[in-house]
Design a protein around this motif. Structure first.
Motif, PDB file in Angstrom:
ATOM      1  N   LYS A   5       0.829  -1.207   0.000  1.00  0.00           N
ATOM      2  CA  LYS A   5       0.000   0.000   0.000  1.00  0.00           C
ATOM      3  C   LYS A   5       0.864   1.258   0.000  1.00  0.00           C
ATOM      4  O   LYS A   5       0.557   2.238  -0.685  1.00  0.00           O
ATOM      5  CB  LYS A   5      -0.919  -0.002   1.225  1.00  0.00           C
ATOM      6  CG  LYS A   5      -1.955  -1.104   1.230  1.00  0.00           C
ATOM      7  CD  LYS A   5      -2.768  -1.078   2.517  1.00  0.00           C
ATOM      8  CE  LYS A   5      -3.792  -2.192   2.540  1.00  0.00           C
ATOM      9  NZ  LYS A   5      -4.588  -2.195   3.783  1.00  0.00           N
ATOM     10  N   LEU A   6       1.941   1.214   0.760  1.00  0.00           N
ATOM     11  CA  LEU A   6       2.838   2.365   0.835  1.00  0.00           C
ATOM     12  C   LEU A   6       3.520   2.602  -0.510  1.00  0.00           C
ATOM     13  O   LEU A   6       3.665   3.750  -0.950  1.00  0.00           O
ATOM     14  CB  LEU A   6       3.879   2.131   1.928  1.00  0.00           C
ATOM     15  CG  LEU A   6       4.781   3.318   2.291  1.00  0.00           C
ATOM     16  CD1 LEU A   6       3.958   4.523   2.721  1.00  0.00           C
ATOM     17  CD2 LEU A   6       5.752   2.929   3.395  1.00  0.00           C
ATOM     18  N   LEU A  11       3.994   5.687  -5.613  1.00  0.00           N
ATOM     19  CA  LEU A  11       3.895   5.700  -7.074  1.00  0.00           C
ATOM     20  C   LEU A  11       2.913   6.770  -7.559  1.00  0.00           C
ATOM     21  O   LEU A  11       3.157   7.443  -8.568  1.00  0.00           O
ATOM     22  CB  LEU A  11       3.477   4.314  -7.589  1.00  0.00           C
ATOM     23  CG  LEU A  11       4.546   3.217  -7.497  1.00  0.00           C
ATOM     24  CD1 LEU A  11       3.962   1.871  -7.916  1.00  0.00           C
ATOM     25  CD2 LEU A  11       5.760   3.568  -8.348  1.00  0.00           C
ATOM     26  N   ILE A  12       1.804   6.907  -6.837  1.00  0.00           N
ATOM     27  CA  ILE A  12       0.837   7.966  -7.177  1.00  0.00           C
ATOM     28  C   ILE A  12       1.495   9.333  -7.020  1.00  0.00           C
ATOM     29  O   ILE A  12       1.356  10.220  -7.869  1.00  0.00           O
ATOM     30  CB  ILE A  12      -0.416   7.855  -6.283  1.00  0.00           C
ATOM     31  CG1 ILE A  12      -1.203   6.578  -6.619  1.00  0.00           C
ATOM     32  CG2 ILE A  12      -1.314   9.082  -6.452  1.00  0.00           C
ATOM     33  CD1 ILE A  12      -2.330   6.277  -5.658  1.00  0.00           C
ATOM     34  N   TRP A  13       2.222   9.485  -5.945  1.00  0.00           N
ATOM     35  CA  TRP A  13       2.938  10.718  -5.652  1.00  0.00           C
ATOM     36  C   TRP A  13       3.937  11.041  -6.768  1.00  0.00           C
ATOM     37  O   TRP A  13       3.987  12.161  -7.292  1.00  0.00           O
ATOM     38  CB  TRP A  13       3.640  10.531  -4.310  1.00  0.00           C
ATOM     39  CG  TRP A  13       4.348  11.722  -3.766  1.00  0.00           C
ATOM     40  CD1 TRP A  13       4.396  12.979  -4.297  1.00  0.00           C
ATOM     41  CD2 TRP A  13       5.118  11.783  -2.563  1.00  0.00           C
ATOM     42  NE1 TRP A  13       5.152  13.815  -3.494  1.00  0.00           N
ATOM     43  CE2 TRP A  13       5.592  13.101  -2.434  1.00  0.00           C
ATOM     44  CE3 TRP A  13       5.442  10.853  -1.585  1.00  0.00           C
ATOM     45  CZ2 TRP A  13       6.382  13.506  -1.361  1.00  0.00           C
ATOM     46  CZ3 TRP A  13       6.225  11.268  -0.512  1.00  0.00           C
ATOM     47  CH2 TRP A  13       6.686  12.575  -0.403  1.00  0.00           C
ATOM     48  N   LEU A  14       4.718  10.035  -7.171  1.00  0.00           N
ATOM     49  CA  LEU A  14       5.702  10.233  -8.232  1.00  0.00           C
ATOM     50  C   LEU A  14       5.038  10.553  -9.568  1.00  0.00           C
ATOM     51  O   LEU A  14       5.516  11.409 -10.326  1.00  0.00           O
ATOM     52  CB  LEU A  14       6.568   8.980  -8.375  1.00  0.00           C
ATOM     53  CG  LEU A  14       7.615   8.736  -7.273  1.00  0.00           C
ATOM     54  CD1 LEU A  14       8.274   7.382  -7.460  1.00  0.00           C
ATOM     55  CD2 LEU A  14       8.659   9.840  -7.275  1.00  0.00           C
ATOM     56  N   ALA A  15       3.929   9.872  -9.860  1.00  0.00           N
ATOM     57  CA  ALA A  15       3.223  10.097 -11.121  1.00  0.00           C
ATOM     58  C   ALA A  15       2.726  11.533 -11.217  1.00  0.00           C
ATOM     59  O   ALA A  15       2.864  12.194 -12.258  1.00  0.00           O
ATOM     60  CB  ALA A  15       2.061   9.113 -11.254  1.00  0.00           C
ATOM     61  N   ILE A  16       2.155  12.036 -10.128  1.00  0.00           N
ATOM     62  CA  ILE A  16       1.666  13.415 -10.107  1.00  0.00           C
ATOM     63  C   ILE A  16       2.826  14.400 -10.295  1.00  0.00           C
ATOM     64  O   ILE A  16       2.721  15.366 -11.058  1.00  0.00           O
ATOM     65  CB  ILE A  16       0.933  13.688  -8.779  1.00  0.00           C
ATOM     66  CG1 ILE A  16      -0.428  13.000  -8.779  1.00  0.00           C
ATOM     67  CG2 ILE A  16       0.762  15.189  -8.538  1.00  0.00           C
ATOM     68  CD1 ILE A  16      -1.196  13.151  -7.494  1.00  0.00           C
ATOM     69  N   CYS A 369      -3.958   6.089   7.927  1.00  0.00           N
ATOM     70  CA  CYS A 369      -4.583   6.687   6.746  1.00  0.00           C
ATOM     71  C   CYS A 369      -4.314   5.820   5.514  1.00  0.00           C
ATOM     72  O   CYS A 369      -5.220   5.576   4.704  1.00  0.00           O
ATOM     73  CB  CYS A 369      -4.042   8.099   6.538  1.00  0.00           C
ATOM     74  SG  CYS A 369      -4.737   8.955   5.126  1.00  0.00           S
ATOM     75  N   ILE A 370      -3.071   5.369   5.333  1.00  0.00           N
ATOM     76  CA  ILE A 370      -2.709   4.524   4.188  1.00  0.00           C
ATOM     77  C   ILE A 370      -3.493   3.206   4.233  1.00  0.00           C
ATOM     78  O   ILE A 370      -4.063   2.765   3.236  1.00  0.00           O
ATOM     79  CB  ILE A 370      -1.195   4.238   4.180  1.00  0.00           C
ATOM     80  CG1 ILE A 370      -0.400   5.519   3.932  1.00  0.00           C
ATOM     81  CG2 ILE A 370      -0.848   3.181   3.141  1.00  0.00           C
ATOM     82  CD1 ILE A 370      -0.606   6.130   2.576  1.00  0.00           C
TER      83      ILE A 370
END
Length: 376
Positions: A5-6, A11-16, A369-370
């Motif tokens: 999950k982390l 990955l979402i953070w990097l993609a943005i 939260c994660i």
């Protein structure tokens, strides 16, 4: 499972981040990033704040500190909406305001939204409700302050009043009207704010205990119940458990000063080159005075780290001029080998560092939260 999950979150953070830097002027990219904001808010179902809001809603405990939030919750509850449905509508309103607000700060809205995503979005917007909506209203309202249109300052005042119905702390943003009301040269105003901030830091560090006793002694003598109630709320920030320590103060002050340094650098560049990028001359001067005035938040960090939220919701002002000035200069030089200016990369690295340090100190709630992400 937690590790997976982390990794997905990173990955979402990097993609943005990559999208925002590569497609920095793309409206579609900006829309995708803001939609990601909404998805993360809707998918997050558990945290310390969310659990408290959920319990109060499900148990029909409606005694919040601002009547407007209680009224909306009561209305939602009476119409049979579940907490998740109520919060989803709340989150949609927040993201719409952010979408309409952030794009006003720069032509490179996608890139500005990347910085906003790291701090303050990930630092609280996902899990908070009252603060997040009030903050989104302020983000939407701040561009009215630097506008040349005659009546836009009235729109700003109305927005701040509405935000204060959601969270009373928002009323402090009326102070930012001072540069519009006082006719002082920027240089003098700049010097005054720096000296005033330094003096205020020394003063507040020496009166915290006295202030707590004074508020406790006189709050009961105030005839207006609303004023007395909120004064006692303010007193809580002076209590031992809520008060900042020296480490917390320097962390928060250092964060603001670094961002201020980059924004001041961009501000000076605008006037030296006589290219006012996106804003005109008057707007740039107003923006500079507002950023200087916000230095007075720093002494408040000696009271409580929660005062950082005041700066957080003004952060698009800083990110906007930093991004706009650096990108315009970069495009003017025509250096195609480097995608973005070094200052923006340094600022990105700094904000990531700030966020990592902050989650290190609240790691339990971060992991909660994660793990509470609905689809995971």
């Amino acid at each position: 499972m937690q590790e997976i999950k982390l990794i997905l979150f990173i990955l979402i953070w990097l993609a943005i981040t990559i999208m925002g830097f590569y497609f920095n002027k793309s409206k579609k990219c900006y829309t995708i990033i803001i939609c990601t904001f909404l998805c993360l808010m809707l998918l997050c179902k558990d945290s310390y704040d969310i659990a408290n809001y959920r319990r109060a809603y499900d148990e029909h405990i409606f005694h919040s500190k601002e009547w407007f939030f209680d009224y909306i919750r009561q209305l939602s509850w009476e119409n049979g909406l579940s907490f998740d449905c109520f919060r989803s509508i709340w989150c949609i309103i927040i993201v719409i305001l952010l979408y309409k607000g952030i794009k006003k700060y720069s032509n490179y809205a996608a890139l500005v939204s990347v910085f906003f995503f790291i701090v303050p979005f990930l630092s609280g917007f996902i899990t908070q409700m009252r603060n997040s909506l009030a903050g989104a209203i302020i983000v939407y309202a701040l561009p009215f302050l630097v506008s040349d249109k005659k009546n836009d300052y009235m729109k700003y005042i109305i927005c701040v009043i509405i935000a204060s119905f959601v969270h009373i702390m928002s009323i402090i943003y009326l102070v930012l009207l001072i540069p519009r009301l006082v006719n002082v040269s920027y240089k003098n105003f700049h010097i005054f704010c720096i000296i005033g901030t330094c003096v205020s830091v020394i003063f507040i560090f020496n009166i915290t205990d006295i202030m707590s006793l004074w508020i406790e002694a006189y709050a009961g003598r105030i005839p207006n119940e609303f004023v007395a109630k909120n004064l006692l709320r303010f007193r809580l920030y002076f209590q031992e458990g809520m008060r900042s320590n020296a480490t917390g103060f320097f962390f928060a002050a250092g964060h603001q000063l670094i961002v201020y340094y980059y924004s001041l650098k961009a501000y000076n560049r605008c006037f030296q080159s006589r290219e006012y990028v996106f804003y005109n001359r008057n707007s740039i001067e107003k923006l500079g005075e507002i950023m200087d005035l916000l230095l007075f938040i720093i002494p408040l960090y000696a009271i409580s780290m929660q005062m950082q939220r005041i700066f957080f919701y003004c952060s698009p002002l800083f990110y906007g001029i930093i991004v706009q000035s650096n990108m315009e200069l970069h495009n003017k030089k025509g250096n195609k080998k480097i995608m973005v200016p070094s200052d923006l990369l340094y600022l990105l690295g700094f904000l990531i560092g700030i966020y990592i340090i902050s989650i290190y100190h609240t790691s339990e709630d971060f992991l909660r939260c994660i793990n509470g992400m609905y689809i995971w």
